[in-house]
Design a protein around this motif. Structure first.
Motif, PDB file in Angstrom:
ATOM      1  N   PRO A 184       1.301  -1.325  -0.269  1.00 15.54           N
ATOM      2  CA  PRO A 184      -0.216   0.048   0.062  1.00 15.54           C
ATOM      3  C   PRO A 184       1.160   1.384  -0.211  1.00 15.54           C
ATOM      4  CG  PRO A 184      -0.638  -1.717   1.662  1.00 15.54           C
ATOM      5  CD  PRO A 184       0.589  -1.669   1.595  1.00 15.54           C
ATOM      6  N   ARG A 233      -5.311  -2.047   4.191  1.00 13.79           N
ATOM      7  CA  ARG A 233      -4.798  -2.963   4.903  1.00 13.79           C
ATOM      8  C   ARG A 233      -5.508  -5.071   5.234  1.00 13.79           C
ATOM      9  NH1 ARG A 233       0.600  -0.457   5.961  1.00 13.79           N
ATOM     10  NH2 ARG A 233       0.397   1.192   4.623  1.00 13.79           N
ATOM     11  N   GLN A 293      -5.672  -8.736   4.009  1.00 20.10           N
ATOM     12  CA  GLN A 293      -5.869  -9.609   4.784  1.00 20.10           C
ATOM     13  C   GLN A 293      -6.866 -10.689   4.906  1.00 20.10           C
ATOM     14  OE1 GLN A 293      -4.441  -8.498   8.580  1.00 20.10           O
ATOM     15  NE2 GLN A 293      -2.360  -8.927   7.700  1.00 20.10           N
ATOM     16  N   LEU A 307       1.193  -8.416   3.243  1.00 19.32           N
ATOM     17  CA  LEU A 307       1.297  -6.800   3.261  1.00 19.32           C
ATOM     18  C   LEU A 307       2.652  -6.792   2.970  1.00 19.32           C
ATOM     19  CD1 LEU A 307      -1.204  -5.600   5.152  1.00 19.32           C
ATOM     20  CD2 LEU A 307      -1.206  -4.991   3.071  1.00 19.32           C
ATOM     21  N   GLY A 366       1.001  -3.212   9.717  1.00 17.71           N
ATOM     22  CA  GLY A 366      -0.635  -4.248   9.576  1.00 17.71           C
ATOM     23  C   GLY A 366      -1.545  -3.414   9.773  1.00 17.71           C
ATOM     24  N   PRO A 367      -2.861  -3.371   9.801  1.00 14.55           N
ATOM     25  CA  PRO A 367      -3.610  -2.842  10.612  1.00 14.55           C
ATOM     26  C   PRO A 367      -4.167  -2.254  11.895  1.00 14.55           C
ATOM     27  CG  PRO A 367      -4.105  -5.282   9.909  1.00 14.55           C
ATOM     28  CD  PRO A 367      -3.170  -4.878   9.191  1.00 14.55           C
ATOM     29  N   SER A 422      -0.983   0.064  12.126  1.00  6.53           N
ATOM     30  CA  SER A 422      -1.316   1.411  11.314  1.00  6.53           C
ATOM     31  C   SER A 422      -2.847   2.198  12.179  1.00  6.53           C
ATOM     32  CB  SER A 422      -2.176   1.051   9.592  1.00  6.53           C
ATOM     33  OG  SER A 422      -0.807   0.258   9.196  1.00  6.53           O
ATOM     34  N   THR A 471       3.070   4.861   5.828  1.00  6.60           N
ATOM     35  CA  THR A 471       3.170   5.391   4.571  1.00  6.60           C
ATOM     36  C   THR A 471       3.998   6.255   3.898  1.00  6.60           C
ATOM     37  OG1 THR A 471       1.132   3.755   3.996  1.00  6.60           O
ATOM     38  CG2 THR A 471       1.691   4.630   2.521  1.00  6.60           C
TER      39      THR A 471
END
Length: 343
Positions: A80, A93, A97, A103, A107-108, A111, A298
């Motif tokens: 991403p 994300r 998954q 990924l 991870g989510p 994040s 990111t």
């Protein structure tokens, strides 16, 4: 980019691709956030670099075609490169998954923690990192309690100057430096145009630096700090349009100060449970104290972005570095929604 000295030696050595099979990577760029254009530019730059390193790349927007495209393609890895809410709050994300795909990057769950500036500042402060004193207030509270009284309380507690910014967001959108009390109402209005909750923190004068962190499998390593010098605000226009900002790569710091900012960035990366890459934004005050402002899961990858500048300052080829990140992600133990990688 302005370089103050020859690139310093780095502990980071990109991996040399060892397999003949080209990894298949799906890059996600675009989306519907205010930072869509930046994300698209990041995606194109990373795609170009990866292809030069022999990686098979497909580039995807975040729209109704994404899920069927990823399902049909079944890439080895999804990277991403989305900025703004859906790209950095963990939601896209999560979907990756849910599709059973791997990924590159954080991870989510982690994040979501990093995306919220107040929560991230609280987490890193518990790890011993200094961060400017702040309050977080929703727009609804100003209506309920009366804006004037709340603003007076902010100035009484934090003093002036203060920085007003959305509690979630990036690229300096909705950010204002307030040096007098009569500037505060307008700054709040501009902030609420980009989010319903404002973070107001005590402003720190000093040297502004960004420290990018990458992990190629042996733990997080800091790239050379980038010093940011601008006559005006380091706003959206300054960040992504060449000419308004002077960058020093590496930053003009004494060795002990450079070591301190790199340590803060790595400590924040670990404390927040981040993976593969991140960028911490810091300020060094006149006493040499390093203040943590925020972290990005990111980082921008455009021609003016800070992580690519830092990598090049360390002497790394971007294509080789990005492929090394891909290969390290593929070499790691796969993780599902309930595993460590979901953090």
């Amino acid at each position: 980019m302005t370089s103050s000295s020859a690139p310093a030696p780095s502990a980071l050595t990109p991996l040399v691709p060892g397999s003949s099979a080209a990894p298949r990577v799906a890059l996600l760029a675009g989306g519907l956030s205010h930072e869509r254009d930046v994300s698209i530019r990041s995606g194109r730059r990373v795609a170009e670099a990866l292809r030069s390193a022999g990686v098979e790349v497909s580039l995807h927007d975040v729209d109704a075609d994404l899920v069927p495209a990823l399902t049909e393609l079944a890439p080895d890895l999804v990277w991403p490169l989305l900025h703004g809410a859906s790209g950095e709050d963990g939601s896209v994300r999560d979907v990756v998954q849910l599709l059973g795909l791997r990924l590159l990057g954080t991870g989510p769950r982690a994040s979501r923690v990093a995306w919220s500036k107040p929560i991230a500042k609280t987490v890193v402060s518990r790890a011993g990192i200094v961060t400017p004193e702040f309050v977080t207030l929703p727009q609804s509270l100003f209506r309920e309690l009366g804006a004037g009284r709340v603003l007076d309380a902010i100035v009484g507690r934090l003093g002036l100057p203060v920085v007003v910014k959305p509690s979630r967001g990036g690229s300096a959108l909705g950010v204002s430096v307030v040096r007098s009390a009569d500037e505060l109402p307008r700054a709040m209005v501009e902030c609420f145009a980009y989010g319903g909750t404002a973070l107001i923190e005590r402003a720190v004068d000093g040297v502004e630096v960004a420290v990018s962190v990458v992990d190629l499998g042996d733990g997080p390593v800091a790239l050379p700090p980038i010093e940011i010098v601008t006559d005006g605000p380091y706003d959206y226009d300054a960040r992504y349009n060449p000419g308004r900002v002077e960058y020093f790569a590496p930053a003009r710091l004494a060795p002990e100060t450079r070591a301190a900012v790199e340590d803060v960035a790595i400590t924040a990366h670990r404390a927040l449970g981040l993976a593969r890459l991140s960028r911490a934004d810091l300020i060094i005050d006149e006493d040499g104290v390093v203040h943590f402002l925020e972290v990005n899961v990111t980082p921008g990858m455009t021609e003016t972005s800070l992580l690519p500048q830092a990598a090049e300052a360390a002497g790394h080829n971007l294509g080789a570095l990005y492929r090394a990140l891909v290969e390290a992600s593929l070499a790691a133990e796969p993780t599902g929604l309930a595993g460590v990688g979901a953090l």
